[in-house]
Design a protein around this motif. Structure first.
Motif, PDB file in Angstrom:
ATOM      1  N   PRO A  88       0.803  -1.226   0.000  1.00  0.00           N
ATOM      2  CA  PRO A  88       0.000   0.000   0.000  1.00  0.00           C
ATOM      3  C   PRO A  88       0.837   1.279   0.000  1.00  0.00           C
ATOM      4  N   ALA A  89       1.928   1.308   0.783  1.00  0.00           N
ATOM      5  CA  ALA A  89       2.753   2.521   0.857  1.00  0.00           C
ATOM      6  C   ALA A  89       3.353   2.867  -0.503  1.00  0.00           C
ATOM      7  N   ASP A  90       3.759   1.859  -1.268  1.00  0.00           N
ATOM      8  CA  ASP A  90       4.344   2.101  -2.588  1.00  0.00           C
ATOM      9  C   ASP A  90       3.287   2.593  -3.568  1.00  0.00           C
ATOM     10  N   ILE A  91       2.092   2.020  -3.515  1.00  0.00           N
ATOM     11  CA  ILE A  91       1.012   2.466  -4.400  1.00  0.00           C
ATOM     12  C   ILE A  91       0.611   3.899  -4.066  1.00  0.00           C
ATOM     13  N   LEU A  92       0.579   4.217  -2.775  1.00  0.00           N
ATOM     14  CA  LEU A  92       0.193   5.566  -2.347  1.00  0.00           C
ATOM     15  C   LEU A  92       1.205   6.597  -2.846  1.00  0.00           C
ATOM     16  N   ALA A  93       2.488   6.272  -2.813  1.00  0.00           N
ATOM     17  CA  ALA A  93       3.520   7.206  -3.267  1.00  0.00           C
ATOM     18  C   ALA A  93       3.342   7.531  -4.750  1.00  0.00           C
ATOM     19  N   VAL A  94       3.037   6.513  -5.557  1.00  0.00           N
ATOM     20  CA  VAL A  94       2.822   6.740  -6.989  1.00  0.00           C
ATOM     21  C   VAL A  94       1.540   7.547  -7.215  1.00  0.00           C
ATOM     22  N   SER A  95       0.496   7.226  -6.466  1.00  0.00           N
ATOM     23  CA  SER A  95      -0.789   7.935  -6.608  1.00  0.00           C
ATOM     24  C   SER A  95      -0.624   9.425  -6.301  1.00  0.00           C
ATOM     25  N   LYS A  96       0.157   9.717  -5.290  1.00  0.00           N
ATOM     26  CA  LYS A  96       0.402  11.109  -4.912  1.00  0.00           C
ATOM     27  C   LYS A  96       1.141  11.835  -6.032  1.00  0.00           C
ATOM     28  N   SER A  97       2.116  11.176  -6.648  1.00  0.00           N
ATOM     29  CA  SER A  97       2.887  11.796  -7.732  1.00  0.00           C
ATOM     30  C   SER A  97       2.014  12.052  -8.956  1.00  0.00           C
ATOM     31  N   VAL A  98       1.118  11.109  -9.248  1.00  0.00           N
ATOM     32  CA  VAL A  98       0.223  11.267 -10.404  1.00  0.00           C
ATOM     33  C   VAL A  98      -0.713  12.457 -10.198  1.00  0.00           C
ATOM     34  N   GLU A  99      -1.299  12.554  -9.003  1.00  0.00           N
ATOM     35  CA  GLU A  99      -2.211  13.667  -8.740  1.00  0.00           C
ATOM     36  C   GLU A  99      -1.477  15.004  -8.804  1.00  0.00           C
ATOM     37  N   ALA A 100      -0.256  15.044  -8.269  1.00  0.00           N
ATOM     38  CA  ALA A 100       0.526  16.287  -8.286  1.00  0.00           C
ATOM     39  C   ALA A 100       0.809  16.727  -9.729  1.00  0.00           C
ATOM     40  N   ALA A 101       1.102  15.755 -10.604  1.00  0.00           N
ATOM     41  CA  ALA A 101       1.370  16.073 -12.005  1.00  0.00           C
ATOM     42  C   ALA A 101       0.102  16.577 -12.697  1.00  0.00           C
ATOM     43  N   ALA A 102      -1.042  15.965 -12.364  1.00  0.00           N
ATOM     44  CA  ALA A 102      -2.314  16.388 -12.955  1.00  0.00           C
ATOM     45  C   ALA A 102      -2.700  17.788 -12.474  1.00  0.00           C
ATOM     46  N   PHE A 103      -2.485  18.044 -11.200  1.00  0.00           N
ATOM     47  CA  PHE A 103      -2.813  19.363 -10.648  1.00  0.00           C
ATOM     48  C   PHE A 103      -1.957  20.449 -11.292  1.00  0.00           C
ATOM     49  N   GLU A 104      -0.682  20.146 -11.505  1.00  0.00           N
ATOM     50  CA  GLU A 104       0.222  21.113 -12.119  1.00  0.00           C
ATOM     51  C   GLU A 104      -0.218  21.443 -13.551  1.00  0.00           C
ATOM     52  N   LEU A 105      -0.760  20.461 -14.241  1.00  0.00           N
ATOM     53  CA  LEU A 105      -1.139  20.645 -15.640  1.00  0.00           C
ATOM     54  C   LEU A 105      -2.541  21.216 -15.812  1.00  0.00           C
ATOM     55  N   LYS A 113       0.661  -1.585 -14.616  1.00  0.00           N
ATOM     56  CA  LYS A 113       2.038  -1.984 -14.347  1.00  0.00           C
ATOM     57  C   LYS A 113       3.021  -0.882 -14.734  1.00  0.00           C
ATOM     58  N   ASP A 114       2.820  -0.288 -15.908  1.00  0.00           N
ATOM     59  CA  ASP A 114       3.747   0.744 -16.398  1.00  0.00           C
ATOM     60  C   ASP A 114       3.677   2.024 -15.561  1.00  0.00           C
ATOM     61  N   VAL A 115       2.468   2.381 -15.105  1.00  0.00           N
ATOM     62  CA  VAL A 115       2.330   3.591 -14.276  1.00  0.00           C
ATOM     63  C   VAL A 115       2.968   3.362 -12.908  1.00  0.00           C
ATOM     64  N   PHE A 116       2.721   2.182 -12.311  1.00  0.00           N
ATOM     65  CA  PHE A 116       3.290   1.895 -10.995  1.00  0.00           C
ATOM     66  C   PHE A 116       4.817   1.855 -11.041  1.00  0.00           C
ATOM     67  N   SER A 117       5.390   1.232 -12.068  1.00  0.00           N
ATOM     68  CA  SER A 117       6.845   1.101 -12.166  1.00  0.00           C
ATOM     69  C   SER A 117       7.505   2.369 -12.692  1.00  0.00           C
ATOM     70  N   ARG A 118       6.681   3.344 -13.084  1.00  0.00           N
ATOM     71  CA  ARG A 118       7.153   4.613 -13.654  1.00  0.00           C
ATOM     72  C   ARG A 118       7.782   4.433 -15.034  1.00  0.00           C
TER      73      ARG A 118
END
Length: 309
Positions: A169-186, A216-221
């Motif tokens: 869960p902690a790893d998924i949450l870190a990626v989710s936070k990064s995705v939202e931050a990128a969407a908010f910036e755009l 898989k690709d989004v999670f692994s970046r």
């Protein structure tokens, strides 16, 4: 030459490493923060006071092999530093390259037992089936920005990435936070229709069962957050979905090109089965224009079907 670092410097480096790792920063950032530590000679006291060992140990689970390798090398080096013979103790090298029984060779008290920072706690496990995973079931707190709308978007992305996942869960949450931050910036502000529609679209595409490769690709970046949030609806589709849509389009085109045959009702033709004279028929050319037309007949009473030329 070993680099001198005091407790405050080590504590600050530890804080920056933890923040960068948990926030999903690029591997280059982590490698830059780790670089000064390669020249630092560890001591038991500094390790205990700064807790730098905890932060670096955590990086051994990094998805980037370079970061994980360097973190492991630093931990091993610091263990060796702590084991280094203290001044004033003499003796001949013994097993494992260390001095022999120091207590029998000197009146000095026995060396203190090596104390290193404990390893990071094991990632929190999930208790439901992969297809039922989401932020609520995993017990994850997505209130990370202080903004209910943005926090809700983090939840949406988490739910999409967690679907059918075996990751912590902690790893998924870190990626989710990064995705939202990128969407908010755009697409900011978060109250805009564009931002809200985009977050819903990303969530729906991640939740599609046949879109496992995208998750898989989004999670692994392999697909970076900035790239992910700017992908079109066509790019978000899986290869299977694209192939299926092409087949449907081709089938619809073929149907639209097939000429329709209008049926007429005859009261002179008689059904050979029920002997009624209510027969629907249509005419069609079966081979070439030189051959006679074929009549396809169907009794409207009993449904009997026949044809003749």
């Amino acid at each position: 030459m070993a680099a001198a670092m005091d407790v405050k410097q080590l504590q600050e480096t530890s804080r920056q490493l933890s923040k960068a790792f948990d926030g999903g920063d690029p591997s280059t950032t982590l490698l830059t923060l780790l670089a000064p530590l390669e020249k630092w000679k560890a001591s038991e006291d500094l390790l205990r006071q700064s807790k730098i060992g905890i932060a670096v140990s955590k990086l051994r689970s990094s998805k980037d092999s370079k970061v994980a390798l360097l973190a492991s090398q630093l931990i091993n080096k610091w263990k060796a530093d702590v084991k280094t013979k203290k001044p004033g103790v003499t003796g001949t090298p013994g097993k494992n390259g260390l001095n022999g029984d120091l207590r029998s060779q000197t009146n000095s008290p026995a060396p203190k037992k090596e104390v290193l920072a404990p390893p990071p706690p094991a990632p929190k496990k999930f208790s439901v089936a992969p297809e039922k995973r989401n932020a609520k079931e995993d017990g994850v707190d997505t209130a990370l920005t202080g903004n209910p709308t943005r926090d809700g978007s983090i939840t949406l992305i988490y739910n999409g990435l967690a679907f059918m996942s075996e990751e912590a869960p902690a790893d998924i949450l870190a990626v989710s936070k990064s995705v939202e931050a990128a969407a908010f910036e755009l697409y900011q502000p978060e109250t805009s229709t564009t931002y809200k529609q985009k977050m819903r679209s990303l969530h729906l595409n991640l939740k599609m069962k046949q879109n496992a490769e995208l998750r898989k690709d989004v999670f692994s970046r392999a697909i970076e957050p900035k790239r992910f949030v700017s992908m079109s609806s066509e790019e978000l589709k899986s290869e299977e979905m694209r192939k299926k849509e092409k087949e449907i389009a081709k089938e619809n085109m073929n149907k639209s090109m097939t000429p329709s045959q209008d049926k007429s009702i005859s009261t002179t033709l008689q059904c050979g089965k029920c002997k009624q004279s209510k027969v629907a028929y249509s005419l069609a050319q079966t081979r070439s224009a030189d051959e006679p037309m074929t009549a396809f007949c169907e009794c409207t009473v009993c449904g009997h079907f026949w044809k003749f030329s």
